[in-house]
Design a protein around this motif. Structure first.
Motif, PDB file in Angstrom:
ATOM      1  N   CYS A  81       0.829  -1.211   0.000  1.00 10.85           N
ATOM      2  CA  CYS A  81       0.000   0.000   0.000  1.00 10.85           C
ATOM      3  C   CYS A  81       0.859   1.254   0.000  1.00 10.85           C
ATOM      4  O   CYS A  81       0.539   2.245  -0.672  1.00 10.85           O
ATOM      5  CB  CYS A  81      -0.924   0.002   1.213  1.00 10.85           C
ATOM      6  SG  CYS A  81      -2.204  -1.267   1.176  1.00 10.85           S
ATOM      7  N   LEU A  82       1.951   1.218   0.725  1.00 10.87           N
ATOM      8  CA  LEU A  82       2.851   2.367   0.773  1.00 10.87           C
ATOM      9  C   LEU A  82       3.466   2.631  -0.585  1.00 10.87           C
ATOM     10  O   LEU A  82       3.463   3.771  -1.077  1.00 10.87           O
ATOM     11  CB  LEU A  82       3.945   2.123   1.809  1.00 10.87           C
ATOM     12  CG  LEU A  82       5.036   3.188   1.867  1.00 10.87           C
ATOM     13  CD1 LEU A  82       4.470   4.537   2.291  1.00 10.87           C
ATOM     14  CD2 LEU A  82       6.160   2.767   2.808  1.00 10.87           C
ATOM     15  N   PHE A  83       4.005   1.606  -1.223  1.00  9.71           N
ATOM     16  CA  PHE A  83       4.656   1.779  -2.512  1.00  9.71           C
ATOM     17  C   PHE A  83       3.662   2.231  -3.578  1.00  9.71           C
ATOM     18  O   PHE A  83       3.992   3.046  -4.449  1.00  9.71           O
ATOM     19  CB  PHE A  83       5.332   0.488  -2.948  1.00  9.71           C
ATOM     20  CG  PHE A  83       6.621   0.214  -2.216  1.00  9.71           C
ATOM     21  CD1 PHE A  83       7.098   1.097  -1.269  1.00  9.71           C
ATOM     22  CD2 PHE A  83       7.360  -0.939  -2.468  1.00  9.71           C
ATOM     23  CE1 PHE A  83       8.282   0.865  -0.588  1.00  9.71           C
ATOM     24  CE2 PHE A  83       8.539  -1.189  -1.793  1.00  9.71           C
ATOM     25  CZ  PHE A  83       9.004  -0.287  -0.860  1.00  9.71           C
ATOM     26  N   HIS A  84       2.433   1.713  -3.501  1.00  8.32           N
ATOM     27  CA  HIS A  84       1.421   2.130  -4.471  1.00  8.32           C
ATOM     28  C   HIS A  84       1.084   3.611  -4.286  1.00  8.32           C
ATOM     29  O   HIS A  84       0.946   4.357  -5.265  1.00  8.32           O
ATOM     30  CB  HIS A  84       0.161   1.282  -4.311  1.00  8.32           C
ATOM     31  CG  HIS A  84      -0.960   1.709  -5.203  1.00  8.32           C
ATOM     32  ND1 HIS A  84      -0.948   1.478  -6.567  1.00  8.32           N
ATOM     33  CD2 HIS A  84      -2.129   2.378  -4.938  1.00  8.32           C
ATOM     34  CE1 HIS A  84      -2.050   1.971  -7.099  1.00  8.32           C
ATOM     35  NE2 HIS A  84      -2.782   2.519  -6.134  1.00  8.32           N
ATOM     36  N   ALA A  85       0.973   4.054  -3.037  1.00 10.75           N
ATOM     37  CA  ALA A  85       0.640   5.449  -2.769  1.00 10.75           C
ATOM     38  C   ALA A  85       1.778   6.394  -3.141  1.00 10.75           C
ATOM     39  O   ALA A  85       1.537   7.541  -3.530  1.00 10.75           O
ATOM     40  CB  ALA A  85       0.283   5.619  -1.294  1.00 10.75           C
ATOM     41  N   THR A  87       3.857   6.130  -5.659  1.00 11.53           N
ATOM     42  CA  THR A  87       4.219   6.159  -7.081  1.00 11.53           C
ATOM     43  C   THR A  87       4.172   7.575  -7.647  1.00 11.53           C
ATOM     44  O   THR A  87       4.848   7.872  -8.638  1.00 11.53           O
ATOM     45  CB  THR A  87       3.274   5.251  -7.889  1.00 11.53           C
ATOM     46  OG1 THR A  87       1.916   5.610  -7.594  1.00 11.53           O
ATOM     47  CG2 THR A  87       3.501   3.788  -7.545  1.00 11.53           C
ATOM     48  N   ARG A  88       3.392   8.437  -7.025  1.00  7.10           N
ATOM     49  CA  ARG A  88       3.308   9.823  -7.499  1.00  7.10           C
ATOM     50  C   ARG A  88       4.472  10.668  -6.986  1.00  7.10           C
ATOM     51  O   ARG A  88       4.587  11.847  -7.337  1.00  7.10           O
ATOM     52  CB  ARG A  88       1.982  10.438  -7.065  1.00  7.10           C
ATOM     53  CG  ARG A  88       1.836  10.631  -5.579  1.00  7.10           C
ATOM     54  CD  ARG A  88       0.422  11.049  -5.239  1.00  7.10           C
ATOM     55  NE  ARG A  88      -0.510   9.962  -5.485  1.00  7.10           N
ATOM     56  CZ  ARG A  88      -1.833  10.082  -5.447  1.00  7.10           C
ATOM     57  NH1 ARG A  88      -2.361  11.265  -5.202  1.00  7.10           N
ATOM     58  NH2 ARG A  88      -2.616   9.055  -5.659  1.00  7.10           N
ATOM     59  N   PHE A  92      10.744   9.221  -3.646  1.00 10.36           N
ATOM     60  CA  PHE A  92      10.566   8.393  -2.460  1.00 10.36           C
ATOM     61  C   PHE A  92      11.362   7.097  -2.546  1.00 10.36           C
ATOM     62  O   PHE A  92      11.918   6.620  -1.551  1.00 10.36           O
ATOM     63  CB  PHE A  92       9.082   8.075  -2.262  1.00 10.36           C
ATOM     64  CG  PHE A  92       8.823   6.998  -1.247  1.00 10.36           C
ATOM     65  CD1 PHE A  92       8.877   7.288   0.114  1.00 10.36           C
ATOM     66  CD2 PHE A  92       8.554   5.696  -1.645  1.00 10.36           C
ATOM     67  CE1 PHE A  92       8.640   6.290   1.054  1.00 10.36           C
ATOM     68  CE2 PHE A  92       8.318   4.704  -0.711  1.00 10.36           C
ATOM     69  CZ  PHE A  92       8.365   5.000   0.641  1.00 10.36           C
ATOM     70  N   PHE A  93      11.455   6.510  -3.713  1.00  7.36           N
ATOM     71  CA  PHE A  93      12.070   5.190  -3.854  1.00  7.36           C
ATOM     72  C   PHE A  93      13.583   5.222  -3.709  1.00  7.36           C
ATOM     73  O   PHE A  93      14.228   4.178  -3.705  1.00  7.36           O
ATOM     74  CB  PHE A  93      11.667   4.581  -5.204  1.00  7.36           C
ATOM     75  CG  PHE A  93      10.193   4.319  -5.299  1.00  7.36           C
ATOM     76  CD1 PHE A  93       9.626   3.195  -4.722  1.00  7.36           C
ATOM     77  CD2 PHE A  93       9.360   5.230  -5.942  1.00  7.36           C
ATOM     78  CE1 PHE A  93       8.271   2.961  -4.801  1.00  7.36           C
ATOM     79  CE2 PHE A  93       7.994   5.000  -6.025  1.00  7.36           C
ATOM     80  CZ  PHE A  93       7.437   3.865  -5.442  1.00  7.36           C
TER      81      PHE A  93
END
Length: 235
Positions: A81-85, A87-88, A92-93
């Motif tokens: 859920c964190l990685f999906h949120a 993506t914008r 962050f990555f």
């Protein structure tokens, strides 16, 4: 994150926070309508407050927003859920690590908002003294946590101009100081005449109610010695 993903009308957010803050439905809606324009700085997360919403629309949107807030809690407990949120947010990555809260804590946070997900018009206000009960807060009392969260949201949205209020207060203080300036010691020179026509200049202060101390006695002795010397020279 819920506001970032789904910006809300100012009245909706203020009603949401007011209900958390232990107000009734009517009190929350009335308060939100009165103060909606004060949140204009928080765009685009807060939508334009000029558009009118009926009570039913506000109730529906508050319930929907509460569900969105509960879903946003998942980014604190679930990696996917964190990685999906995120993506914008490409940057962050590049972070080296992430920290999550436990599922139990995540569920506890969700429970705070359960009261707002349905029948918000029937919410009853809890009688309070107005202050925070830190013992209940420490013990994890859900009502106290709900109250404190509502208080934080309202202060963030409505009382953001602390610095501006401080500058206004400073200006008022300056005016007061000009109107009533602090009293200062005024030094005067008063000529004193002895029998030998010797002019002695003594420094006097307006506030002369200070008790004599050892230092003042020494000064007096020096003045007396000065008078004697002047008398001798005059003779």
């Amino acid at each position: 994150m819920a506001l970032f993903s789904n910006p809300q009308h100012a009245v909706v957010v203020l009603t949401f926070a007011s209900l958390l803050y232990s107000r009734t439905w009517e009190e929350s809606v009335n308060f939100a309508r009165e103060r909606a324009l004060d949140t204009r700085i928080y765009v685009p997360e807060i939508l334009d407050a000029s558009n009118y919403l009926s009570d039913n629309e506000i109730a529906d949107r508050v319930s929907q927003f509460s569900e969105q807030v509960k879903n946003a809690v998942n980014i604190l407990t679930n990696k996917d859920c964190l990685f999906h949120a995120m993506t914008r947010f490409p940057g962050f990555f590049s972070c080296s690590g992430v920290v999550f809260v436990s599922q139990k804590m995540g569920q506890y946070v969700k429970n705070i908002f359960n009261i707002l997900t349905r029948d918000v018009e029937t919410i009853k206000a809890k009688e309070r003294s107005g202050g925070i009960d830190y013992h209940l807060l420490k013990d994890g009392n859900i009502c106290e946590n709900r109250f404190v969260l509502g208080k934080i949201i309202l202060r963030t949205l409505l009382y953001r101009n602390t610095a501006e209020r401080g500058s206004i207060k400073a200006e008022e203080d300056d005016k007061m100081q000009v109107t009533n300036p602090p009293q200062k010691s005024v030094i005067k020179e008063i000529p004193q005449h002895s029998d030998k026509n010797v002019n002695e200049k003594r420094i006097l202060k307006d506030n002369n109610h200070v008790k004599p101390n050892k230092g003042s006695k020494q000064v007096k002795l020096l003045v007396i010695q000065f008078e004697i010397n002047c008398s001798t020279l005059g003779g």
